[in-house]
Motif scaffolding. Structure first.
Motif, PDB file in Angstrom:
ATOM      1  N   THR A  83       0.341  -4.463   8.592  1.00  0.00           N
ATOM      2  CA  THR A  83       0.617  -5.779   9.145  1.00  0.00           C
ATOM      3  C   THR A  83       0.971  -6.796   8.066  1.00  0.00           C
ATOM      4  N   ALA A  84       1.612  -7.851   8.517  1.00  0.00           N
ATOM      5  CA  ALA A  84       1.913  -8.960   7.604  1.00  0.00           C
ATOM      6  C   ALA A  84       0.741  -9.924   7.496  1.00  0.00           C
ATOM      7  N   LEU A  85      -0.269  -9.772   8.369  1.00  0.00           N
ATOM      8  CA  LEU A  85      -1.446 -10.643   8.311  1.00  0.00           C
ATOM      9  C   LEU A  85      -2.274 -10.271   7.088  1.00  0.00           C
ATOM     10  N   ASN A  86      -2.420 -11.215   6.160  1.00  0.00           N
ATOM     11  CA  ASN A  86      -3.036 -10.880   4.878  1.00  0.00           C
ATOM     12  C   ASN A  86      -4.332 -11.624   4.588  1.00  0.00           C
ATOM     13  N   SER A  87      -4.917 -12.270   5.585  1.00  0.00           N
ATOM     14  CA  SER A  87      -6.171 -12.982   5.337  1.00  0.00           C
ATOM     15  C   SER A  87      -7.345 -12.005   5.378  1.00  0.00           C
ATOM     16  N   SER A  88      -8.399 -12.362   4.655  1.00  0.00           N
ATOM     17  CA  SER A  88      -9.590 -11.512   4.635  1.00  0.00           C
ATOM     18  C   SER A  88     -10.243 -11.458   6.013  1.00  0.00           C
ATOM     19  N   ALA A  89     -10.110 -12.542   6.793  1.00  0.00           N
ATOM     20  CA  ALA A  89     -10.695 -12.559   8.142  1.00  0.00           C
ATOM     21  C   ALA A  89      -9.999 -11.543   9.048  1.00  0.00           C
ATOM     22  N   GLY A  94     -10.178  -6.166  11.633  1.00  0.00           N
ATOM     23  CA  GLY A  94      -9.634  -4.826  11.833  1.00  0.00           C
ATOM     24  C   GLY A  94     -10.659  -3.741  11.570  1.00  0.00           C
ATOM     25  N   PHE A  95     -11.403  -3.884  10.479  1.00  0.00           N
ATOM     26  CA  PHE A  95     -12.413  -2.870  10.155  1.00  0.00           C
ATOM     27  C   PHE A  95     -13.574  -2.895  11.153  1.00  0.00           C
ATOM     28  N   LEU A  96     -13.961  -4.083  11.578  1.00  0.00           N
ATOM     29  CA  LEU A  96     -15.058  -4.193  12.542  1.00  0.00           C
ATOM     30  C   LEU A  96     -14.699  -3.545  13.881  1.00  0.00           C
ATOM     31  N   LEU A  97     -13.415  -3.567  14.239  1.00  0.00           N
ATOM     32  CA  LEU A  97     -12.972  -2.946  15.492  1.00  0.00           C
ATOM     33  C   LEU A  97     -12.863  -1.424  15.381  1.00  0.00           C
ATOM     34  N   VAL A 100      -9.581   2.523  10.138  1.00  0.00           N
ATOM     35  CA  VAL A 100     -10.033   3.222   8.932  1.00  0.00           C
ATOM     36  C   VAL A 100      -9.401   2.639   7.669  1.00  0.00           C
ATOM     37  N   ASP A 101      -8.345   1.838   7.836  1.00  0.00           N
ATOM     38  CA  ASP A 101      -7.690   1.248   6.670  1.00  0.00           C
ATOM     39  C   ASP A 101      -6.867   0.048   7.136  1.00  0.00           C
ATOM     40  N   TYR A 102      -6.508  -0.799   6.173  1.00  0.00           N
ATOM     41  CA  TYR A 102      -5.753  -2.023   6.469  1.00  0.00           C
ATOM     42  C   TYR A 102      -4.760  -2.225   5.331  1.00  0.00           C
ATOM     43  N   ILE A 103      -3.462  -2.102   5.652  1.00  0.00           N
ATOM     44  CA  ILE A 103      -2.411  -2.180   4.648  1.00  0.00           C
ATOM     45  C   ILE A 103      -1.513  -3.376   4.959  1.00  0.00           C
ATOM     46  N   VAL A 104      -1.309  -4.209   3.963  1.00  0.00           N
ATOM     47  CA  VAL A 104      -0.534  -5.440   4.154  1.00  0.00           C
ATOM     48  C   VAL A 104       0.918  -5.203   3.753  1.00  0.00           C
ATOM     49  N   LYS A 105       1.847  -5.695   4.599  1.00  0.00           N
ATOM     50  CA  LYS A 105       3.271  -5.654   4.281  1.00  0.00           C
ATOM     51  C   LYS A 105       3.604  -6.792   3.326  1.00  0.00           C
ATOM     52  N   PRO A 106       4.556  -6.597   2.440  1.00  0.00           N
ATOM     53  CA  PRO A 106       5.274  -5.348   2.149  1.00  0.00           C
ATOM     54  C   PRO A 106       4.375  -4.402   1.359  1.00  0.00           C
ATOM     55  N   PHE A 107       4.555  -3.108   1.567  1.00  0.00           N
ATOM     56  CA  PHE A 107       3.697  -2.121   0.928  1.00  0.00           C
ATOM     57  C   PHE A 107       4.518  -1.280  -0.057  1.00  0.00           C
ATOM     58  N   ASN A 108       3.811  -0.639  -0.961  1.00  0.00           N
ATOM     59  CA  ASN A 108       4.433   0.303  -1.874  1.00  0.00           C
ATOM     60  C   ASN A 108       4.471   1.673  -1.191  1.00  0.00           C
ATOM     61  N   ASN A 109       5.644   2.292  -1.148  1.00  0.00           N
ATOM     62  CA  ASN A 109       5.792   3.548  -0.429  1.00  0.00           C
ATOM     63  C   ASN A 109       4.847   4.638  -0.927  1.00  0.00           C
ATOM     64  N   SER A 110       4.729   4.781  -2.221  1.00  0.00           N
ATOM     65  CA  SER A 110       3.882   5.828  -2.791  1.00  0.00           C
ATOM     66  C   SER A 110       2.413   5.583  -2.480  1.00  0.00           C
ATOM     67  N   VAL A 111       2.004   4.320  -2.548  1.00  0.00           N
ATOM     68  CA  VAL A 111       0.614   3.983  -2.237  1.00  0.00           C
ATOM     69  C   VAL A 111       0.333   4.242  -0.755  1.00  0.00           C
TER      70      VAL A 111
END
Length: 297
Positions: A83-89, A94-97, A100-111
């Protein structure tokens, strides 16, 4: 080797295309352009992992996750928010729901690929542990634990739908004498060969064959009446009689089985144990009559 399946959920076609391009060589990729479609595809395709956008017009990714976690068929599928949502809240939510992971756009393809591999590996390890707990180590068919769980489940299903449920309890005749004659290692070969033969008689994925004890086996046969169960028992009985068991480079055909059959349409207040007890009672009758017999309750 069959590829793991990944469902990508995003309302932006460009994002779908990018993720599909990155992952298609390593995984079987499915896509959904809305939350509603994501839920349908998760149920129908049973992906191993879901990559889920949060901001979508019909259902948010948070809402999709809630729905999937409430469904027995999808609640165990690991979900990664991309997601583009990048706040800690947002990340914490997301984790509380249950993500298993939370990745912020834009992302590194290899990562991205590395983090997906980590979660796929964790999933495969969890499945291996689960299979180890429900499979008989020697014969690789279901063990007593899986048998008990499945019998209770099929009993409840038969009660809801008012359909008959049949059970075959099977014991290998003269197993102790066989071990004394040929040795316990050869006895293990016998059990493995018998299990493979029994597996051939499963008519659909609803049937189950399990090793329930040392030389004891059982078939759970949902939606099966007494006549059909008896016919199947006769086929199994005959197949064992003519079966060839590998032994020191030769073949032996000295094995027979005793089978007890029970069929019931459950009624409220009854438990699955009553069906098991009835099948075991018929098995005991077959053994008391000299073995190599089929008894029907």
């Amino acid at each position: 080797m069959q590829k793991n399946k990944i469902l990508i959920v995003d309302d932006d076609k460009a994002n779908l295309d990018v993720l599909n391009h990155i992952l298609k060589n390593d995984y079987t990729v499915y896509v959904a352009k809305s939350g509603e479609m994501a839920v349908k595809r998760a149920v129908s395709d049973q992906p191993d992992l879901i990559l889920l956008d949060i901001i979508m017009p019909d259902m948010s990714g948070y809402d999709v996750l809630k729905v999937l976690k409430e469904d027995e068929t999808t609640k165990s599928i690991p979900i990664i928010f991309i997601t583009a949502l990048n706040s800690s809240a947002d990340e914490e939510r997301g984790f509380l729901l249950g993500a298993v992971d939370y990745i912020v756009k834009p992302f590194n393809n290899s990562v991205l690929k590395a983090r997906i591999r980590i979660h796929i590996k964790a999933l495969e390890q969890a499945r291996a542990i689960e299979n180890f707990g429900t499979a008989d180590v020697l014969t690789e068919i279901a063990n007593r634990r899986q048998f008990d769980e499945r019998l209770a489940c099929e009993w409840d299903e038969a009660l809801r739908n008012q359909k008959s449920l049949s059970l075959l309890s099977i014991d290998i005749d003269m197993m102790q004498q066989y071990n004394q004659t040929y040795g316990y290692l050869q006895g293990d070969v016998l059990l493995q060969t018998i299990a493979k033969e029994f597996y051939r008689f499963l008519r659909s994925e609803d049937d189950l064959v399990a090793r329930t004890g040392g030389e004891e086996f059982a078939f759970i046969l949902p939606d099966t009446d007494l006549k059909t169960a008896t016919d199947l028992a006769r086929e199994i009985h005959h197949a064992v009689e003519i079966m060839e068991i590998p032994s020191m480079g030769t073949l032996t055909t000295q094995i027979t089985v005793s089978i007890g059959i029970a069929t019931k349409t459950p009624t409220a207040g009854e438990e699955a144990l009553i069906l098991l007890e009835e099948a075991n009672k018929e098995l005991s009758r077959a053994q008391d009559a000299g073995g190599n017999q089929i008894m029907v309750g």
